[in-house]
Design a protein around this motif. Structure first.
Motif, PDB file in Angstrom:
ATOM      1  N   ALA A  61       2.297  -0.299  -2.620  1.00  8.63           N
ATOM      2  CA  ALA A  61       2.232   0.582  -1.447  1.00  8.63           C
ATOM      3  C   ALA A  61       0.853   1.220  -1.336  1.00  8.63           C
ATOM      4  O   ALA A  61       0.324   1.414  -0.236  1.00  8.63           O
ATOM      5  CB  ALA A  61       3.299   1.662  -1.541  1.00  8.63           C
ATOM      6  N   ILE A  62       0.246   1.526  -2.472  1.00  6.61           N
ATOM      7  CA  ILE A  62      -1.086   2.126  -2.464  1.00  6.61           C
ATOM      8  C   ILE A  62      -2.115   1.130  -1.949  1.00  6.61           C
ATOM      9  O   ILE A  62      -3.004   1.458  -1.160  1.00  6.61           O
ATOM     10  CB  ILE A  62      -1.461   2.603  -3.884  1.00  6.61           C
ATOM     11  N   PHE A  66      -4.554   1.345   1.751  1.00  5.73           N
ATOM     12  CA  PHE A  66      -6.018   1.386   1.823  1.00  5.73           C
ATOM     13  C   PHE A  66      -6.527   0.053   2.365  1.00  5.73           C
ATOM     14  O   PHE A  66      -6.659  -0.919   1.603  1.00  5.73           O
ATOM     15  CB  PHE A  66      -6.610   1.679   0.449  1.00  5.73           C
ATOM     16  N   PRO A  67      -6.810  -0.022   3.683  1.00  2.00           N
ATOM     17  CA  PRO A  67      -7.223  -1.278   4.315  1.00  2.00           C
ATOM     18  C   PRO A  67      -8.430  -1.930   3.658  1.00  2.00           C
ATOM     19  O   PRO A  67      -8.477  -3.161   3.547  1.00  2.00           O
ATOM     20  CB  PRO A  67      -7.542  -0.852   5.752  1.00  2.00           C
ATOM     21  N   ILE A  68      -9.389  -1.132   3.210  1.00  2.00           N
ATOM     22  CA  ILE A  68     -10.602  -1.715   2.618  1.00  2.00           C
ATOM     23  C   ILE A  68     -10.262  -2.455   1.327  1.00  2.00           C
ATOM     24  O   ILE A  68     -10.714  -3.581   1.095  1.00  2.00           O
ATOM     25  CB  ILE A  68     -11.644  -0.609   2.336  1.00  2.00           C
ATOM     26  N   LEU A  69      -9.424  -1.846   0.492  1.00  2.00           N
ATOM     27  CA  LEU A  69      -9.022  -2.488  -0.754  1.00  2.00           C
ATOM     28  C   LEU A  69      -8.218  -3.742  -0.477  1.00  2.00           C
ATOM     29  O   LEU A  69      -8.408  -4.783  -1.124  1.00  2.00           O
ATOM     30  CB  LEU A  69      -8.203  -1.507  -1.600  1.00  2.00           C
ATOM     31  N   PHE A  70      -7.314  -3.665   0.502  1.00  2.00           N
ATOM     32  CA  PHE A  70      -6.492  -4.827   0.841  1.00  2.00           C
ATOM     33  C   PHE A  70      -7.357  -5.961   1.381  1.00  2.00           C
ATOM     34  O   PHE A  70      -7.174  -7.131   1.027  1.00  2.00           O
ATOM     35  CB  PHE A  70      -5.433  -4.435   1.866  1.00  2.00           C
TER      36      PHE A  70
END
Length: 201
Positions: A61-62, A66-70
């Motif tokens: 979920a975390i 975070f779109p950048i991490l994904f």
């Protein structure tokens, strides 16, 4: 038990849907044999085991939050598939003699692991579907792990079976250099297709 059976019936069609994992395993079978496909399957299942732990503990979920991490994970997966594709396609234009060895330098287990681990589409399917079968009033971690093991078990059975079927269709008793180049080119094309599929979705 009915919840687990319903979950299995829900994910089986998803497992049979062509994607990066299946295309990678097919490329291994075409380039080597059924054993390579099964070893790649072990790697893919290991990659999904990491996803299982992440989902069960709620860390996924975390990552999605975070779109950048994904997006970083997404493009790492695409880059890895393109690397494998380029490696195979490069061998098509190589003047070196190609030989099929029983123990290849490339590790199908390791490659299968990273193919599944860096597959954000698989992670999203995992994270979106699995929680729907969890009873929030009970131990969510144990339920998540049980459902995850069911999913991984089904993947193992399906992909190993497909490896045997693909091997019977594509395997020849003797493969000369020209045929091997054709197989490498086709396998590289399949991996490039998988990367394109990820980019488009």
């Amino acid at each position: 038990m009915s919840v687990f059976a319903l979950f299995a019936l829900t994910v089986i069609p998803l497992i049979f849907t062509p994607g990066p994992d299946m295309l990678f395993i097919l490329s291994q079978v075409m380039g080597k044999d059924a054993k390579a496909g099964m070893m790649a399957t072990v790697g893919v299942c290991s990659g999904y085991l990491v996803h299982s732990i992440l989902v069960a503990l709620g860390i996924a979920a975390i990552i999605v939050s975070f779109p950048i991490l994904f997006e970083t994970i997404r493009w790492l997966g695409i880059a890895y598939l393109l690397y494998l594709s380029a490696h195979l396609l490069r061998s098509v234009f190589s003047k070196n003699t190609l030989r099929i060895e029983e123990k290849s330098a490339s590790n199908p287990v390791k490659k299968g692991f990273f193919t599944a681990l860096l597959n954000p589409k698989g992670m999203l399917i995992y994270f979106a579907i699995l929680p729907q079968f969890i009873d929030k009033s009970a131990n969510t971690v144990s339920q998540g792990l049980i459902l995850s093991f069911i999913f991984i078990g089904l993947i193992f059975v399906v992909y190993c079976s497909l490896s045997l079927i693909f091997a019977r269709i594509t395997q020849k008793t003797e493969i000369d250099e020209r045929k091997q180049k054709w197989i490498d080119g086709t396998s590289g094309g399949l991996l490039a297709l998988a990367a394109s599929w990820l980019i488009a979705n």
